[in-house]
Write a protein that holds these residues in place. Structure first.
Motif, PDB file in Angstrom:
ATOM      1  N   PHE A  50      52.228  30.970   4.949  1.00 49.06           N
ATOM      2  CA  PHE A  50      51.456  31.499   2.997  1.00 49.06           C
ATOM      3  C   PHE A  50      51.817  30.383   2.709  1.00 49.06           C
ATOM      4  O   PHE A  50      50.872  30.237   1.976  1.00 49.06           O
ATOM      5  CB  PHE A  50      52.948  32.311   3.127  1.00 49.06           C
ATOM      6  CG  PHE A  50      52.500  33.835   3.348  1.00 49.06           C
ATOM      7  CD1 PHE A  50      51.401  34.710   3.128  1.00 49.06           C
ATOM      8  CD2 PHE A  50      52.750  34.738   4.274  1.00 49.06           C
ATOM      9  CE1 PHE A  50      50.961  35.594   3.253  1.00 49.06           C
ATOM     10  CE2 PHE A  50      52.503  36.075   4.776  1.00 49.06           C
ATOM     11  CZ  PHE A  50      51.419  36.484   4.425  1.00 49.06           C
ATOM     12  N   ARG A  51      53.078  29.242   2.732  1.00 49.78           N
ATOM     13  CA  ARG A  51      53.205  28.223   1.945  1.00 49.78           C
ATOM     14  C   ARG A  51      51.204  27.339   2.238  1.00 49.78           C
ATOM     15  O   ARG A  51      50.672  26.928   0.642  1.00 49.78           O
ATOM     16  CB  ARG A  51      54.324  27.538   1.917  1.00 49.78           C
ATOM     17  CG  ARG A  51      55.086  27.792   0.591  1.00 49.78           C
ATOM     18  CD  ARG A  51      55.970  27.533   0.438  1.00 49.78           C
ATOM     19  NE  ARG A  51      57.211  27.444  -0.103  1.00 49.78           N
ATOM     20  CZ  ARG A  51      58.544  28.599   0.468  1.00 49.78           C
ATOM     21  NH1 ARG A  51      59.294  27.775   1.308  1.00 49.78           N
ATOM     22  NH2 ARG A  51      59.236  28.999  -0.403  1.00 49.78           N
ATOM     23  N   ALA A  92      49.192  27.817   3.212  1.00 53.88           N
ATOM     24  CA  ALA A  92      47.427  28.866   2.064  1.00 53.88           C
ATOM     25  C   ALA A  92      47.360  28.411   1.308  1.00 53.88           C
ATOM     26  O   ALA A  92      46.319  28.440   0.598  1.00 53.88           O
ATOM     27  CB  ALA A  92      47.589  29.861   2.943  1.00 53.88           C
ATOM     28  N   SER A  93      48.840  28.760   0.668  1.00 54.44           N
ATOM     29  CA  SER A  93      48.542  28.493  -1.235  1.00 54.44           C
ATOM     30  C   SER A  93      48.183  27.589  -1.491  1.00 54.44           C
ATOM     31  O   SER A  93      47.501  27.324  -2.252  1.00 54.44           O
ATOM     32  CB  SER A  93      50.030  29.557  -1.764  1.00 54.44           C
ATOM     33  OG  SER A  93      49.595  29.237  -2.684  1.00 54.44           O
ATOM     34  N   GLU A  94      48.873  26.067  -0.834  1.00 57.05           N
ATOM     35  CA  GLU A  94      48.692  24.780  -1.517  1.00 57.05           C
ATOM     36  C   GLU A  94      47.484  24.804  -1.165  1.00 57.05           C
ATOM     37  O   GLU A  94      46.653  23.772  -2.053  1.00 57.05           O
ATOM     38  CB  GLU A  94      50.011  24.183  -1.104  1.00 57.05           C
ATOM     39  CG  GLU A  94      51.404  24.562  -1.362  1.00 57.05           C
ATOM     40  CD  GLU A  94      52.368  24.129  -0.634  1.00 57.05           C
ATOM     41  OE1 GLU A  94      53.659  23.919  -0.792  1.00 57.05           O
ATOM     42  OE2 GLU A  94      52.361  23.429   0.348  1.00 57.05           O
ATOM     43  N   ALA A  95      46.498  25.491   0.246  1.00 60.39           N
ATOM     44  CA  ALA A  95      45.325  24.591   0.430  1.00 60.39           C
ATOM     45  C   ALA A  95      44.400  24.958  -1.137  1.00 60.39           C
ATOM     46  O   ALA A  95      43.455  24.393  -0.943  1.00 60.39           O
ATOM     47  CB  ALA A  95      45.035  25.157   1.838  1.00 60.39           C
ATOM     48  N   MET A  96      45.260  26.087  -1.788  1.00 55.40           N
ATOM     49  CA  MET A  96      44.086  26.783  -2.603  1.00 55.40           C
ATOM     50  C   MET A  96      43.874  26.202  -4.283  1.00 55.40           C
ATOM     51  O   MET A  96      43.867  26.586  -4.468  1.00 55.40           O
ATOM     52  CB  MET A  96      44.072  28.259  -2.595  1.00 55.40           C
ATOM     53  CG  MET A  96      43.152  28.600  -1.341  1.00 55.40           C
ATOM     54  SD  MET A  96      43.358  30.750  -1.087  1.00 55.40           S
ATOM     55  CE  MET A  96      44.778  31.179  -1.407  1.00 55.40           C
ATOM     56  N   SER A  97      44.837  25.331  -4.125  1.00 51.87           N
ATOM     57  CA  SER A  97      45.031  24.607  -5.709  1.00 51.87           C
ATOM     58  C   SER A  97      43.831  24.223  -6.338  1.00 51.87           C
ATOM     59  O   SER A  97      43.390  24.799  -7.483  1.00 51.87           O
ATOM     60  CB  SER A  97      46.572  23.517  -5.721  1.00 51.87           C
ATOM     61  OG  SER A  97      45.264  22.558  -4.840  1.00 51.87           O
ATOM     62  N   GLU A  98      43.071  24.254  -5.420  1.00 51.79           N
ATOM     63  CA  GLU A  98      41.871  23.454  -5.990  1.00 51.79           C
ATOM     64  C   GLU A  98      40.730  25.154  -5.897  1.00 51.79           C
ATOM     65  O   GLU A  98      39.094  24.291  -6.845  1.00 51.79           O
ATOM     66  CB  GLU A  98      40.894  22.321  -5.666  1.00 51.79           C
ATOM     67  CG  GLU A  98      41.863  20.982  -5.627  1.00 51.79           C
ATOM     68  CD  GLU A  98      42.584  20.985  -7.104  1.00 51.79           C
ATOM     69  OE1 GLU A  98      41.482  20.709  -7.915  1.00 51.79           O
ATOM     70  OE2 GLU A  98      43.646  20.139  -7.453  1.00 51.79           O
ATOM     71  N   THR A  99      40.772  26.012  -5.774  1.00 52.94           N
ATOM     72  CA  THR A  99      39.820  26.835  -5.503  1.00 52.94           C
ATOM     73  C   THR A  99      39.595  27.998  -6.828  1.00 52.94           C
ATOM     74  O   THR A  99      40.922  27.513  -7.091  1.00 52.94           O
ATOM     75  CB  THR A  99      40.683  28.224  -3.973  1.00 52.94           C
ATOM     76  OG1 THR A  99      40.354  27.072  -3.328  1.00 52.94           O
ATOM     77  CG2 THR A  99      39.399  29.039  -4.022  1.00 52.94           C
ATOM     78  N   ALA A 100      38.753  28.005  -7.011  1.00 50.88           N
ATOM     79  CA  ALA A 100      38.965  28.783  -7.950  1.00 50.88           C
ATOM     80  C   ALA A 100      39.438  29.630  -8.202  1.00 50.88           C
ATOM     81  O   ALA A 100      39.271  30.672  -7.176  1.00 50.88           O
ATOM     82  CB  ALA A 100      37.266  29.297  -7.930  1.00 50.88           C
ATOM     83  N   MET A 121      56.459  18.487   8.466  1.00 53.05           N
ATOM     84  CA  MET A 121      57.112  19.069  10.143  1.00 53.05           C
ATOM     85  C   MET A 121      57.064  20.431  10.694  1.00 53.05           C
ATOM     86  O   MET A 121      56.899  21.063  11.165  1.00 53.05           O
ATOM     87  CB  MET A 121      59.375  18.560   9.912  1.00 53.05           C
ATOM     88  CG  MET A 121      59.039  17.539   9.584  1.00 53.05           C
ATOM     89  SD  MET A 121      59.120  16.689  11.351  1.00 53.05           S
ATOM     90  CE  MET A 121      59.925  17.334  11.916  1.00 53.05           C
ATOM     91  N   GLY A 122      56.449  20.818   8.752  1.00 50.65           N
ATOM     92  CA  GLY A 122      56.408  22.622   8.866  1.00 50.65           C
ATOM     93  C   GLY A 122      56.065  23.210  10.235  1.00 50.65           C
ATOM     94  O   GLY A 122      56.501  24.035  10.553  1.00 50.65           O
ATOM     95  N   LEU A 123      54.705  22.365  10.347  1.00 54.94           N
ATOM     96  CA  LEU A 123      53.690  23.310  11.330  1.00 54.94           C
ATOM     97  C   LEU A 123      54.289  23.261  12.854  1.00 54.94           C
ATOM     98  O   LEU A 123      54.341  23.955  13.458  1.00 54.94           O
ATOM     99  CB  LEU A 123      52.111  22.488  11.044  1.00 54.94           C
ATOM    100  CG  LEU A 123      51.467  22.979  10.671  1.00 54.94           C
ATOM    101  CD1 LEU A 123      49.927  22.773   9.781  1.00 54.94           C
ATOM    102  CD2 LEU A 123      51.229  25.248  10.506  1.00 54.94           C
TER     103      LEU A 123
END
Ligand code: ADP
Length: 658
Positions: A553-554, A556-564, A612-614
């Protein structure tokens, strides 16, 4: 007293039969009769008149040594002059006598009489006698005197009253201005004498402020016309030349038929009150200005808890105008909360505020509130009750401060700490891996050496069987050592298997989203659930699977930091497959640059990432006999994992990328 020119005749000269008839006539008159002679002498005073005064008729008609009639004793001295002069004037002019006077009764009291006399003539027109009658009008006179006295007392009273009063006739023309009103305005009614305009018009022109005169005139005319009471606030001239505020009122006095006989008005000086109110309003405006200038969002609520006011900053900050509240027919507090508070916080905010309104205790809470630009900000709200002397709550005052930066600062601190502890875990794990590798590499290296030595012994011609066997023996020994190390490590992992329990994966997903809700909403991310309802049970280490989900989840959320902002969504899906259960976490970010490399330890594209997360997630899932992989989708990235259903097999130690 003998008036010149009147000839005195002797009473004795009158023939006795005529005298007798005249006496009868005097006695027959209704009232107090008397007979006068043409020369002004008196012939007879009736018995009723004698009974009233107590003076016998013979005495009354006589004169004393000064020539005054003896009946002088029955009137007041100054009255005698008036009466005798009126009588002699009548005698001389031969005109009717009519005079009102007082007479002293036998008991010493005075009574009012009206005396009238008419000359009686013979055929030739010559006066032969005067027929006189006095009528007792005492009761009527005293009643009149009384009412006059009352009237003047009333007038005096009205003048003595410290209120400014006026009276007007039924048509509205002022008839009286009392002393207080005269003093208040410097105007007296007897000075309003201009012939060009009515008394009312003059009074208004003189006394009322030019800006209010037309209003006062119109309101008065309306009352005079319709009979309705007059009531108006206006500025009226004061004796000091200044205009002061007056509350003017007038009512009609009506007779028994309901017709207006008089108007009575009062001019109450309310200048001080009006000025005090103005000062209060001014002070209020200044306070409001100060409240508006405060660097906080301020509001007020009624004792019942309905919003009554909020300052301009709150209006500007939230972009909500008062009419947005007031148009609502619902409870204002609920409406206000629904308009500005974050949906996840609305219920808690309303509940705790209402609890404060009920208990009277101060309120303090942190919640998210929408700013005018649509961004949710963390706020700290406080509210306290203002109480009257008797302890009753008169008002609630609320203040909100934007503490978003502070909260976010704390959040990043928490995250940094979390990362630190994660890093410590990784470090421990790296250490563990290093020591395992060290322990295994040692026997493996000598195993390789022994095996290649054995190979060499066998390749010799002739082959040295003995040496080869020795090499094989030592290879076996090294392999056993390596296998022991591996067994030990396995045993380490095998212990964990007993912590696995059957669990509902949907529930775990919802719980993880709960843990992350603050973090996700702070990032403006919302979660869409697409959870398969009858998911079979999985036997898992719930804590580890939770960690996997948190990590995915983190990411995914971090990947969208630049998303509208409007498309920041994570969709979490569960499905039942032939393999067991599949979980997909799909975001709307930019996608993954390399779907395989991201699972490598220490691979990261983030400035502060560990990478290291994944790789840990993958080990956890492999240890559960599951799989983890990633792919790009049309609108972002999707990371999925599977978990087998039912009792777990032996956990795998190493990854097999099947
Ligand atoms: P870290 O998050 O510390 O970088 P991870 O192992 O969790 O470590 O992730 C490794 C990398 O994989 C990330 O740095 C990122 O580049 C990439 N990645 C992971 N999840 C996503 C995703 N949902 N979308 C795009 N890239 C991703």
């Amino acid at each position: 007293m003998v008036l010149p020119g009147i000839q005195v005749e002797k009473i004795a000269d009158i023939p006795s039969d005529l005298k007798g008839r005249l006496i009868d006539l005097a006695e027959a008159l209704p009232g107090l009769g008397w007979i006068g002679l043409p020369n002004g002498e008196f012939l007879y005073h009736s018995k009723a008149l004698v009974a009233l005064t107590g003076m016998p008729t013979e005495e009354q008609v006589q004169r004393d040594e000064n020539g005054d009639f003896n009946w002088k004793a029955t009137v007041e001295t100054e009255e005698y002059e008036r009466l005798s002069s009126a009588w002699f004037t009548a005698v001389e002019t031969e005109r009717d006598l009519e005079v009102t006077h007082r007479i002293r009764a036998i008991d010493g009291s005075f009574r009012w009489l009206r005396s009238q006399a008419r000359p009686q003539r013979d055929e030739a027109g010559k006066v032969i006698y005067w027929l006189g009658i006095s009528i007792d009008i005492h009761d009527a006179m005293t009643a009149m005197e009384q009412s006059q006295a009352n009237e003047s007392r009333l007038e005096k009273l009205i003048d003595a009253v410290p209120s400014a009063l006026w009276a007007a006739a039924a048509n509205g023309e002022p008839t009286h201005i009392n002393r207080a009103l005269s003093e208040q305005t410097g105007i007296r009614i007897d000075e309003l004498t201009s012939k060009d305009s009515s008394v009312l018009a003059q009074a208004i022109a003189k006394a009322i402020h030019p800006d209010d005169a037309a209003n006062v005139d119109a309101a008065l005319q309306y009352s005079f016309l319709t009979g309705t009471p007059f009531k108006l606030k206006y500025r009226q001239l004061r004796a000091d030349g200044r205009y002061g505020w007056i509350s003017g009122q007038a009512n009609a006095l009506r007779d028994a038929d309901g017709d207006i006989v008089q108007w009575y008005g009062v001019c109450q000086d309310i200048d001080e009150e009006v000025l005090a109110q103005e000062a209060l309003r001014e002070r209020e405006a200044r306070v409001r200005l100060a409240v508006d200038a405060l660097p906080g969002l301020v509001w007020m609520c009624s004792p019942l808890g309905e919003p009554t006011y909020y300052n301009r900053r709150l209006e500007e900050w939230s972009g909500i105008a008062p009419r947005d509240f007031l148009s609502s027919r619902k409870a204002l507090l609920s409406t206000a909360i629904q308009l500005i508070i974050h949906p996840d916080d609305q219920a808690a905010v309303e509940k705790s505020m209402r609890a404060s309104f009920a208990s009277g205790e101060a309120w303090l809470m942190r919640f998210r509130q929408r700013r005018a630009d649509g961004v949710w900000r963390w706020m700290e709200g406080r509210m306290e009750a203002l109480r009257a002397k008797n302890g009753e709550i008169t008002q609630w005052y609320g203040l909100e401060l934007d503490i978003d930066q502070e909260v976010r600062g704390q959040e990043s601190l928490r995250l940094a700490q979390e990362k630190l502890s994660r890093a410590a875990q990784y470090a421990a794990m790296a250490e563990l891996s290093a020591s395992i590798a060290h322990e295994v590499s040692q026997p493996l290296a000598s195993l390789v050496a022994s095996a290649s030595a054995g190979q060499r012994w066998l390749e010799m011609s002739p082959p040295n069987i003995e040496r080869a066997r020795m090499s094989a023996d030592s290879a076996l020994r090294d392999a056993t050592i390596a296998s022991d190390v591996v067994k030990r490590v396995r045993a380490l992992f095998q212990n964990r298997i007993y912590e696995r329990h059957p669990d509902d994966l949907n529930k775990i997903i919802v719980a993880v989203c709960g843990i992350l809700s603050e973090e996700l909403s702070a990032a403006g991310v919302s979660v869409i659930y697409d959870l398969f309802p009858d998911l079979p049970v999985v036997v898992i280490d719930a804590v580890h699977i939770q960690q996997v989900l948190v990590n995915l989840f983190r990411n995914a959320s971090e990947a969208m930091s630049e998303t509208a902002a409007h498309s920041k969504t994570i969709t979490v899906r569960t499905r039942s497959t032939s393999d067991g259960i599949a979980v997909e976490i799909e975001d709307a970010g930019p996608g993954i640059s390399d779907v395989e490399r991201i699972f490598n330890p220490f691979f990261t594209t983030k400035a502060d990432g560990m990478g290291m997360g994944l790789s840990i997630c993958r080990s956890v899932l492999y240890s559960h006999n599951g799989r983890l992989w990633a792919e790009n989708t049309v609108g972002g990235a999707k990371v999925s994992f599977t978990l087998p259903v039912g009792e777990p097999d032996e956990p795998r130690l190493t990854e097999s990328r099947s």
